[in-house]
Design a protein around this motif. Structure first.
Motif, PDB file in Angstrom:
ATOM      1  N   ASP A 200       1.467  -1.371  -0.078  1.00  0.00           N
ATOM      2  CA  ASP A 200       0.031  -0.118  -0.458  1.00  0.00           C
ATOM      3  C   ASP A 200       1.299   1.066   0.045  1.00  0.00           C
ATOM      4  O   ASP A 200       1.054   1.447   0.705  1.00  0.00           O
ATOM      5  N   ARG A 203      -0.109   4.125   1.840  1.00  0.00           N
ATOM      6  CA  ARG A 203      -0.265   4.598   3.215  1.00  0.00           C
ATOM      7  C   ARG A 203       1.217   5.042   3.303  1.00  0.00           C
ATOM      8  O   ARG A 203       1.187   5.715   4.432  1.00  0.00           O
ATOM      9  N   GLN A 731      -8.586  -2.462   2.053  1.00  0.00           N
ATOM     10  CA  GLN A 731      -7.974  -1.325   2.735  1.00  0.00           C
ATOM     11  C   GLN A 731      -8.609  -0.134   3.975  1.00  0.00           C
ATOM     12  O   GLN A 731      -8.691   0.298   4.765  1.00  0.00           O
ATOM     13  N   SER A 737      -6.484   5.578   2.022  1.00  0.00           N
ATOM     14  CA  SER A 737      -7.348   4.638   1.480  1.00  0.00           C
ATOM     15  C   SER A 737      -8.096   5.761   0.316  1.00  0.00           C
ATOM     16  O   SER A 737      -8.540   6.894   0.984  1.00  0.00           O
TER      17      SER A 737
END
Length: 783
Positions: A200, A203, A731, A737
């Motif tokens: 991710d 993030r 997410q 997200s």
């Protein structure tokens, strides 16, 4: 009456025996769960990390007061636990640390909140260069103090990351840290994960305050140096120094060896050729390319041994001063300089904290490498950077160090006694060589096994011959490469660093040849079914039971780990379709792998999909593909779209439509309709699809990559059993997200609408942002 009294006494007697048995089993369980000696700090670190993990695992962002309340309650409970002591006090302390981990993680995420770019567009921007990363084909800049045309300050990201092609500006000084630059760039939001539960970057970018990524369009114009504080000037000076050190190592040593040398000192891996990175990764030597505890410990050990040996040659100093502690302090100074030169990255911070705690243990006459030291360093790292818990480098490095401490605490004294019983110099030398070889073999073996769950979870691969590669390469790194690099940096102020380059060039070349030779061995890289998050947690639980508990329950950890790996092999399921969020890249099942749609776009996602699920025997051509044998997977395509029929299905399962006409033609024939065009709820096309699951362009943009699973043919059930996973579902609704960014965007739009109604804002949204606000953020591949 007497009968009632007897019955009452018998009742209480049985109840008393029951409580005694429960107390006995509770005591036995407590004895089995007894932490290993010195493991208290490690258990506290695990509790704190569990709190951090719970924060990142919750499906929706809790209100800020939840984290503040948990942190306050945790502090109070911790004080009560310390004051009370005993079993209840220890339990209260562990619960307090867990709550504190949750609170610290949430406050850290809230503190780093910054605007995120909402759309893919081009814009002219001006910013200050905060960092420069040299890469094989271009350069990557981090810009701060931004001004973006037609973008108000409350929507301007704190930092952006741009790829700039070489030759975009005259002269290399334009890329000096602290310099103001102006350029036209293509900007996009941070890329979303390519698969649900995958890496991710959104993030990661949130916690680095990178609100946009992109690339330069045209030349880069240089401005005046930015005016900043004394601290900002000092940071820029240090950044220029480390870039200069990296450039001198790359240019002086040359080739891939020079790029690796610069990475070992400055932490910049971008200039290393992709082929070199691939062979290091395949051979199990990838940990050598990024600055980690290995490099810090080798550099500190070099300084410690040389200084202590040199001071021992001066009798007045050796007799009057504690030269061991003096050498340890100077080694700490060296590690601090190394941390600054390496760019203060998360892996470098973690390695430095652990090294600093080890030096502190030497200063107070404690063991420098123990579970207590490891636990304290993990606690400090997680307090400073809670998001580091999710990084593979944190997980793998701490797992490796933990298992090494436990292994050598058990076997190290036995090996030392066996070596000490040698009689004569020849036998002593032979036994010392055996102990050294055995130490390298055992350390690389157990470290490889400890890091295997994380390697399989993140990369789905395991280096089979990592022990062989590390046995050969680590001695070179410890004896030649790290001391040589340390000497080269020390000689740079005098311009004499070239004296070390021949030895460094040969040593780095030798390590690369070892990596290439091991990578070429048959079956060097083992591809395994991916672990789910639950299976990873089971494997980690078993690993921690083995390492940190001294009771009989510790051996159950091996069964838990084996069960986690066995469960991954049993529950692994290949999807029938994978649909990227951009609506262009698609894949369907073909045999025991995937067939990807033609084209070269989204290379990052393509690599991730093939690494996770493999490549099938059939290739997706212009007209799809036919099964290799009767009853196999079938994909029939024309210009309007494709119909996919998996093996065992009675008819087409998925339709991939490229136009509204194709949607109208195929919608009633398949359970899953994938449309490149958006189909709003009031659309006649959507209403005509009946009970089919529709995945249109809007859903792909809003929810990211969709992965479609099919449980196979069923008897008597006309509706196929389908399961669809999306990136947005994985997410959750978090600030970084897809759903969190969309919610924040709607809130801003509502606030602007309210401001316009009250007369506080006169400009329209188009005049402010150049966007009507109707389209959701478009997921993009990593540039």
């Amino acid at each position: 009456m007497r009968t009632m009294v007897v019955a009452k006494d018998e009742y209480f007697s049985r109840l008393r025996r029951l409580f005694l048995r429960l107390a006995f089993f509770t005591a036995q369980g407590a004895a089995a769960l007894r932490p290993a000696p010195g493991g208290g700090a490690a258990v506290l670190a695990i509790c704190f990390g569990s709190g951090v993990g719970i924060y990142f695992a919750v499906p929706a962002e809790p209100p800020l007061w939840v984290g503040v309340l948990l942190l306050a309650v945790g502090l109070c409970a911790g004080l009560v636990g310390i004051w009370r002591g005993g079993g209840w006090g220890v339990s209260a302390l562990f619960a307090a640390v867990l709550m504190a981990g949750f609170g610290v993680a949430q406050l850290h995420a809230h503190r780093l909140s910054a605007p995120v770019w909402e759309r893919q567009t081009t814009a002219r921007l001006t910013g200050t260069i905060a960092a420069v990363e040299e890469r094989e084909k271009d350069r990557r800049l981090i810009l701060t103090d931004l001004r973006i045309d037609r973008t108000p300050p409350d929507q301007t990201p704190a930092r952006v990351r741009l790829s700039v092609r070489r030759g975009a500006a005259e002269g290399e000084n334009i890329f000096a840290v602290g310099q103001r630059v102006s350029l036209r760039a293509g900007l996009m939001p941070p890329p979303v994960p390519s698969i649900p539960g995958g890496y991710d970057f959104q993030r990661t970018a949130w916690f680095e305050q990178i609100g946009a990524v992109g690339y330069s369009l045209g030349p880069v114009e240089r401005g005046d140096s930015a005016d900043g504080t004394v601290w900002r000037s000092a940071v820029d000076t240090v950044e220029r120094l480390r870039l200069s050190i990296g450039a001198r190592l790359r240019d002086g040593i040359g080739g891939s060896e020079g790029a690796v040398a610069a990475a070992l000192v400055t932490g910049e891996m971008g200039a290393i050729p992709e082929q070199t990175v691939a062979v290091y990764r395949a051979s199990g030597l990838a940990h050598m390319l990024s600055i980690s505890g290995l490099h810090f410990s080798l550099a500190a050990a070099t300084v410690l041994v040389l200084l202590r040996g040199g001071l021992a040659l001066v009798p007045p100093v050796a007799l009057r001063w504690d030269i061991k502690k003096i050498s340890a302090l100077l080694a700490l100074v060296m590690m601090t300089v190394y941390l600054v030169i390496s760019g203060v990255s998360i892996p470098a911070q973690r390695a430095y904290v652990m090294g600093a705690v080890m030096v502190a243990a030497i200063l107070v006459d404690r063991s420098a490498l123990s579970l207590h030291v490891l636990g304290l360093s993990a606690l400090l790292v997680l307090m400073l950077r809670p998001d580091a818990l999710l990084s593979p480098s944190f997980q793998m490095s701490y797992a490796a160090v933990l298992v090494l401490i436990v292994t050598f605490d058990h076997w190290g004294p036995r090996w030392s006694r066996w070596r000490g019983r040698a009689q004569g110099p020849v036998v002593g030398s032979l036994r010392a060589g055996v102990v050294y070889t055995l130490g390298v073999v055992v350390s690389t073996s157990v470290a490889g096994l400890a890091t295997a769950p994380f390697s399989i979870f993140h990369f789905q691969t395991y280096s089979v011959y990592g022990v062989l590669a590390n046995m050969t390469a680590i001695p070179l790194v410890g004896v030649s490469i790290m001391p040589g690099l340390l000497l080269a940096v020390l000689l740079m102020p005098f311009g004499w660093e070239a004296l070390t380059f021949p030895v460094l060039r040969w040593s780095l070349w030798a390590v690369e040849q070892v990596a290439a030779g091991v990578a070429d061995l048959p079956g060097a890289v083992l591809t395994l079914p991916p672990l789910s998050m639950v299976q990873l947690l089971l494997a980690v639980t078993g690993f921690l039971l083995i390492c940190l508990w001294s009771g009989r329950l510790r051996w159950a950890g091996a069964l838990v780990m084996a069960g986690a790996f066995g469960l991954s092999a049993v529950t692994y399921q290949l999807p029938v379709a994978v649909l990227h969020g951009d609506g262009v890249l698609q894949a369907v099942r073909s045999g025991d792998g995937l067939a990807l749609s033609p084209g070269r776009a989204n290379g990052f996602a393509r690599d991730g999909w093939t690494r996770r699920w493999g490549t099938g025997p059939d290739a997706w051509e212009e007209r799809g593909f036919s099964p290799a044998s009767e009853g196999g997977d079938l994909l029939a395509c024309d210009r309007a779209g494709c119909l996919y029929t998996p093996a065992g299905a009675q008819g087409p399962l998925i339709a991939l439509a490229r136009s509204a006409a194709a949607v109208a033609e195929d919608c009633g024939q398949v359970p899953v309709m994938v449309s490149a065009v958006s189909l709003p709820p009031w659309s006649a096309l959507r209403q005509g699809c009946g009970g089919a699951r529709i995945i249109d362009g809007w859903a792909l943009r809003r929810l990211g990559t969709h992965v479609v699973y099919w449980d196979g043919p069923t008897d008597g059930d006309t509706k196929p059993r389908l399961r669809i996973e999306t990136v947005a579902d994985a997410q959750g609704d978090r600030p970084w997200s897809l759903l969190g960014q969309e919610r924040a965007r709607r809130n801003r739009q509502e606030a602007r609408a309210l401001a316009r109604q009250t007369g506080e804002e006169e400009a329209t949204e188009n005049e402010e942002t150049g966007d009507s606000g109707e389209a959701a953020p478009v997921p993009q591949g990593a540039p």
